[in-house]
Each structure stands twice: as structure tokens, then as C-alpha cells.
Write a protein that holds these residues in place. Structure first.
Motif, PDB file in Angstrom:
ATOM      1  N   TYR A 207       0.935  -1.169   0.109  1.00 14.29           N
ATOM      2  CA  TYR A 207       0.086  -0.021  -0.072  1.00 14.29           C
ATOM      3  C   TYR A 207       0.773   1.248  -0.002  1.00 14.29           C
ATOM      4  N   GLU A 208       1.868   1.219   0.697  1.00 18.13           N
ATOM      5  CA  GLU A 208       2.551   2.434   0.827  1.00 18.13           C
ATOM      6  C   GLU A 208       3.512   2.721  -0.458  1.00 18.13           C
ATOM      7  N   CYS A 209       3.809   1.697  -0.855  1.00 15.83           N
ATOM      8  CA  CYS A 209       4.584   1.857  -2.343  1.00 15.83           C
ATOM      9  C   CYS A 209       3.822   2.429  -3.344  1.00 15.83           C
ATOM     10  N   THR A 245     -13.587   6.990   4.144  1.00 18.30           N
ATOM     11  CA  THR A 245     -13.482   6.114   5.345  1.00 18.30           C
ATOM     12  C   THR A 245     -13.077   4.665   4.951  1.00 18.30           C
ATOM     13  N   GLY A 246     -12.109   4.254   5.641  1.00 17.22           N
ATOM     14  CA  GLY A 246     -11.554   2.873   5.697  1.00 17.22           C
ATOM     15  C   GLY A 246     -10.424   2.736   4.695  1.00 17.22           C
ATOM     16  N   SER A 247      -9.836   3.847   4.340  1.00 13.96           N
ATOM     17  CA  SER A 247      -8.681   3.891   3.566  1.00 13.96           C
ATOM     18  C   SER A 247      -7.274   3.797   4.258  1.00 13.96           C
ATOM     19  N   ASN A 248      -7.411   3.795   5.820  1.00 11.34           N
ATOM     20  CA  ASN A 248      -6.191   3.504   6.779  1.00 11.34           C
ATOM     21  C   ASN A 248      -4.749   4.344   6.122  1.00 11.34           C
ATOM     22  N   ILE A 249      -5.202   5.483   5.407  1.00 13.94           N
ATOM     23  CA  ILE A 249      -3.886   6.268   5.146  1.00 13.94           C
ATOM     24  C   ILE A 249      -3.992   7.375   6.172  1.00 13.94           C
ATOM     25  N   ALA A 250      -2.841   7.875   6.649  1.00 13.93           N
ATOM     26  CA  ALA A 250      -2.660   8.840   7.421  1.00 13.93           C
ATOM     27  C   ALA A 250      -1.390   9.535   7.313  1.00 13.93           C
ATOM     28  N   MET A 251      -1.411  10.771   7.840  1.00 18.71           N
ATOM     29  CA  MET A 251       0.019  11.869   7.916  1.00 18.71           C
ATOM     30  C   MET A 251       0.457  11.961   9.157  1.00 18.71           C
ATOM     31  N   ASP A 252       1.837  11.979   9.609  1.00 17.24           N
ATOM     32  CA  ASP A 252       2.321  12.093  10.932  1.00 17.24           C
ATOM     33  C   ASP A 252       2.554  13.506  11.104  1.00 17.24           C
ATOM     34  N   ALA A 253       3.125  14.046  12.169  1.00 17.40           N
ATOM     35  CA  ALA A 253       3.283  15.545  12.478  1.00 17.40           C
ATOM     36  C   ALA A 253       4.042  16.202  11.376  1.00 17.40           C
ATOM     37  N   ASN A 254       4.999  15.282  10.973  1.00 10.79           N
ATOM     38  CA  ASN A 254       5.970  15.873   9.818  1.00 10.79           C
ATOM     39  C   ASN A 254       5.124  15.908   8.339  1.00 10.79           C
ATOM     40  N   GLU A 255       3.927  15.298   8.624  1.00 11.44           N
ATOM     41  CA  GLU A 255       3.281  15.691   6.968  1.00 11.44           C
ATOM     42  C   GLU A 255       3.836  14.276   6.058  1.00 11.44           C
ATOM     43  N   LYS A 256       4.327  13.287   6.862  1.00 16.62           N
ATOM     44  CA  LYS A 256       4.696  12.258   6.039  1.00 16.62           C
ATOM     45  C   LYS A 256       3.704  11.155   6.048  1.00 16.62           C
ATOM     46  N   PHE A 257       3.131  10.386   5.159  1.00 17.04           N
ATOM     47  CA  PHE A 257       2.146   9.376   5.037  1.00 17.04           C
ATOM     48  C   PHE A 257       2.787   8.156   5.208  1.00 17.04           C
ATOM     49  N   TYR A 258       1.727   7.238   5.656  1.00 20.12           N
ATOM     50  CA  TYR A 258       2.092   5.947   6.145  1.00 20.12           C
ATOM     51  C   TYR A 258       0.299   5.127   6.260  1.00 20.12           C
ATOM     52  N   TYR A 259       0.736   3.947   6.165  1.00 22.12           N
ATOM     53  CA  TYR A 259      -0.471   3.121   6.327  1.00 22.12           C
ATOM     54  C   TYR A 259      -0.711   2.603   7.643  1.00 22.12           C
ATOM     55  N   THR A 260      -1.979   2.678   8.342  1.00 27.34           N
ATOM     56  CA  THR A 260      -2.047   2.770   9.786  1.00 27.34           C
ATOM     57  C   THR A 260      -2.169   1.395  10.335  1.00 27.34           C
ATOM     58  N   SER A 261      -2.764   0.388   9.406  1.00 26.45           N
ATOM     59  CA  SER A 261      -2.853  -0.815  10.153  1.00 26.45           C
ATOM     60  C   SER A 261      -1.775  -1.868   9.887  1.00 26.45           C
ATOM     61  N   LYS A 262      -1.553  -2.723  10.816  1.00 23.46           N
ATOM     62  CA  LYS A 262      -0.691  -3.724  10.721  1.00 23.46           C
ATOM     63  C   LYS A 262      -1.018  -4.942  10.437  1.00 23.46           C
ATOM     64  N   ASN A 263      -2.324  -5.266  10.475  1.00 22.67           N
ATOM     65  CA  ASN A 263      -2.875  -6.265  10.118  1.00 22.67           C
ATOM     66  C   ASN A 263      -4.286  -6.591   9.489  1.00 22.67           C
ATOM     67  N   SER A 264      -4.637  -5.569   8.872  1.00 17.81           N
ATOM     68  CA  SER A 264      -5.894  -5.672   7.811  1.00 17.81           C
ATOM     69  C   SER A 264      -5.680  -4.768   6.680  1.00 17.81           C
TER      70      SER A 264
END
Length: 418
Positions: A207-209, A245-264
């Protein structure tokens, strides 16, 4: 005797009379002229060597020809300008100079380089052209059609229904695996075995790729390859994806993107499709990856001795900086070993009818092996199956779910070239 002379005279007169009636001259000037052959007009003129040649009729000259402006822009500034008569061709100017990190690859009709200009095509309108440069770390390959099976390959195969035929498009292939420095411009970094700008990124998931490729394409003015249909509209914008809703995409405090779920999985990102014709960054399909690993059209899969090409057991069982060993025939580094490389495809059975996007399935393909693999090893997956994970061009690797990260997994990016 006198009677004989009179008879001869009468015979001669009769012949003369008959000759005149059958088309000879009747004594009239106009009749005489009408029966003479037409004069031949000599349209040749002498040449220098004394021979003759025909005088060509002059071509009609357009009184007010139309001219169009062809403007060449290089890095935002006018580089050259030409006034070209309608229907004629523009002249290719001298290539602009590139800096030490890039090389010039051609003139394009759009600022985001979606269409290369064809100089052999007549000019029919005003045209603005833009110089395109690519990083010197990218290797270009030409379109190549594979229509015969390759011995040992699990991708280029044939079966009872025929041969799998694949056309590899014109590609620009990054000669190295994506580094930590390149990844961190857009994405959050997780656990690392080693830290450093020139080490390949690891602990990334499929997903992150996909997210990384689109963000980098947008930042560099390219057309992103991946899109999702939201409310009936195709969108390549990662922000649009994140807001569903349900994307599981987020940004951290430095506005870097990541996928939030480790198992879904993500109901949103599982809808991603690839437009292989755009010029944006993407991870290769499995067929493209193996084409690259085999040295492109040369089909040279020679990596002997392996220690010269791949960081893996037993000679290099650790993560290493990129481009510290020899490249393959195509000029690609670390295609085997160091970190395994995620492909666009899902892991599944390949048949002669499988298209370039690969098989269907729930798990993602990883190729090339990694630094903890041997040349011909196997690993047991979560499903209990043994998968070939060796550092060679045939092994399809242990598949992972699209949300799974691994210390041993990274990526390489490519672009489709016009």
C-alpha cells in the motif's frame, strides 16, 4: 508511233488526276497547310556538357503562405524559436546541456511530458515544446515483445492453451533500490536495520509503495500511474484517497504519509488500478521485473559469481548501501539480494492467458531475494507452503499481504517512457 505517244500522255494525265483526288494537293493553300504534320516544339535546352534536358514547368507559388511559431523551452526559459511554414517540419535544435545528475531525453509537447514531439511530422499550429531531463540513475529500455517461453521462467511460459505473450513498454528503470533518503521525502520511516541516506528503504508494504509512487509523481510534475474510482470519478490524488472512510492512510506530525493498520487490508487501496501508459513512477509488474533482471532484451541472466552482484548469504548476509557491487547487463544494481522488491502483481498461478498485470490473489509478489537468502533457498509462508526465495531471476519469493512490512522488503521504481 504517234498513237502510242498520245496513249502514254492520256495515261499519265489519268494517274495525276487520280492521285490528286485520293488526298494529294488540290492546289489550295489552306488545304495544303491542313495536311502538313504539326510542328514539334523543342522544350529542351542545352546543358553545360552539350546534352539537352527538358525545362520544368515552375511550381505554383503560394502568394501568402502561413507560418507557425515553434518555441523551445528549457527549464522555464526560451531556448530556441522557429518560424515554420505550414506543412513543413521544424528543425531539431542542438541538445541543451544537462547538469551532472541528469541527462536530456527529448522535446515534449506538454510541461508534464505526456507526449514526445515528432520532428518528422508537419507543423500545422503554433507549438510550445519543453526539454525533458531524467536522472542519470535511470536506464532506458525500448519496447520489447516476448512471445516465446523462456527456459526456467515461471512468468514467460506456455501451456496447453498457447504461449503467454507480453509487450514490455518503453521503460525508464531506476538503477538502484529506493533509498531511505528518497523514501523519507514523502513517507514515514519505520524500523531500519541500518540508518543512512544511501541504504535501501526497508519495512515498507505494498500500500505504501503505491502511495509513494503517486506522491513522488505529483511532486516531480509527472502523471501518476495509480488511480482509484471514487463516486464515479477516477482520482490519483492521495489526499482524496485518505479522506475516504476505511482507507487507513494517515499523515504524521511531519506530514509524512503511512499506512495505519498492521493486520488488515484497505477497502479503498484494494481498488487501486494502474494506468501503465502514464509517465509517473510505479513499481514494476512481475513480468517487467523479470525482464529487467534478465538484462532487458538481451535475456542475459548471468550473475556469476553471485558474490559480485548480490548481497546475500553466505558472502554478504547484511544490509548494504546501494550500488556497491557490479550491475547486471542492463546497468541495474542490486536486482538480486540486499532487499527483495515488491511488484504490482498479486501472487497467483500464471497461465498463457495472464496479462501483464499478473495473476489475481490476496498476497503480493516480492522478487530478487534479500540479504538473508541464499542463491537457491526456500521459505515457509504463513499458509504453510514452501516458496522459492533464492537470489536468482526465477524465484517468485515469499508473498506478503499488502499491509505487511518486512525487514527484508523494499522497492524499485520505473516509469513508462513515451
Amino acid at each position: 508511233m504517234k498513237n502510242l505517244k498520245i496513249s502514254a500522255f492520256l495515261l499519265t494525265s489519268l494517274l495525276f488526276f487520280l492521285t490528286g483526288c485520293s488526298g494529294g494537293s488540290s492546289g489550295s493553300d489552306s488545304d495544303s497547310a491542313s495536311n502538313e504534320p504539326e510542328p514539334v516544339i523543342d522544350s529542351s535546352e542545352p546543358t553545360i556538357d552539350g546534352s539537352e534536358h527538358a525545362i520544368d514547368s515552375p511550381e505554383p507559388v503560394e502568394e501568402n503562405p502561413t507560418y507557425y511559431q515553434v518555441s523551445f523551452f528549457n527549464k522555464g526559459e526560451i531556448y530556441d524559436s522557429q518560424s515554420v511554414q505550414a506543412g513543413m517540419q521544424a528543425e531539431r535544435p542542438a541538445n541543451p546541456e544537462a547538469d551532472e545528475d541528469t541527462r536530456f531525453v527529448g522535446w515534449y509537447e506538454t510541461p508534464n511530458f505526456t507526449r514526445k514531439f515528432v520532428f518528422s511530422r508537419p507543423v500545422e499550429a503554433n507549438v510550445n515544446l519543453y526539454a525533458r531531463y531524467i536522472n542519470r540513475n535511470y536506464i532506458q529500455t525500448e519496447e520489447f515483445h516476448i512471445s516465446t517461453p523462456i527456459a526456467g521462467s515461471n512468468i514467460f511460459i506456455s501451456d496447453e492453451n498457447g504461449t503467454r505473450e507480453i509487450t514490455i513498454p518503453n521503460l525508464s528503470v531506476c538503477d538502484h533500490e529506493v533509498t531511505q533518503a528518497e523514501w523519507s521525502k514523502y513517507m514515514k520511516i519505520y524500523k531500519r536495520t541500518k540508518t543512512g541516506d544511501n541504504y535501501p528503504i526497508q519495512n515498507v508494504n505494498w500500500y505504501e509503495c503505491i502511495i509513494y509512487c503517486n506522491l513522488r509523481s505529483e511532486a516531480e510534475g509527472l502523471i501518476p500511474a495509480y488511480y482509484i474510482t471514487i463516486d464515479g470519478q477516477d482520482t490519483t490524488d492521495v489526499i482524496d484517497w485518505m479522506n475516504v472512510t476505511g482507507s487507513n492512510i494517515a499523515m504524521d506530525a511531519n506530514e509524512k504519509f503511512y499506512y495505519t493498520s498492521k493486520n488488515s487490508t484497505s477497502a479503498v487501496l484494494d481498488q487501486v488500478k494502474c494506468n501503465i501508459t502514464t509517465n509517473g513512477y510505479r513499481i514494476p509488474t512481475e513480468a517487467e521485473w523479470e525482464f529487467i533482471a534478465r538484462g532487458g532484451s538481451s535475456n542475459d541472466a548471468t550473475y556469476e559469481p553471485l558474490a559480485n552482484y548480490a548481497w546475500c548469504k553466505p558472502h554478504g548476509a547484511d544490509l548494504h548501501e546501494i550500488k556497491t557491487l557490479q550491475p547486471n547487463t542492463l546497468g541495474i544494481y542490486d536486482i538480486l539480494g540486499n532487499v527483495s522488491e515488491l511488484c504490482y502483481d498479486r501472487h497467483g498461478v500464471i497461465t498463457s492467458q495472464t496479462d501483464i498485470f499478473g495473476a489475481e490473489g490476496s498476497l503480493c509478489v516480492r522478487r530478487g531475494g534479500c540479504y538473508v537468502n541464499t542463491q537457491f533457498g526456500t521459505d515457509k509462508g504463513k499458509d504453510g507452503k514452501n516458496y522459492p526465495t533464492g537470489c536468482n531471476v526465477e524465484a517468485r519469493g515469499q508473498p506478503k499481504a499488502p499491509y505487511e512490512r518486512s525487514d527484508y522488503g523494499g522497492l524499485r521504481v520505473i516509469c513508462t517512457m513515451d
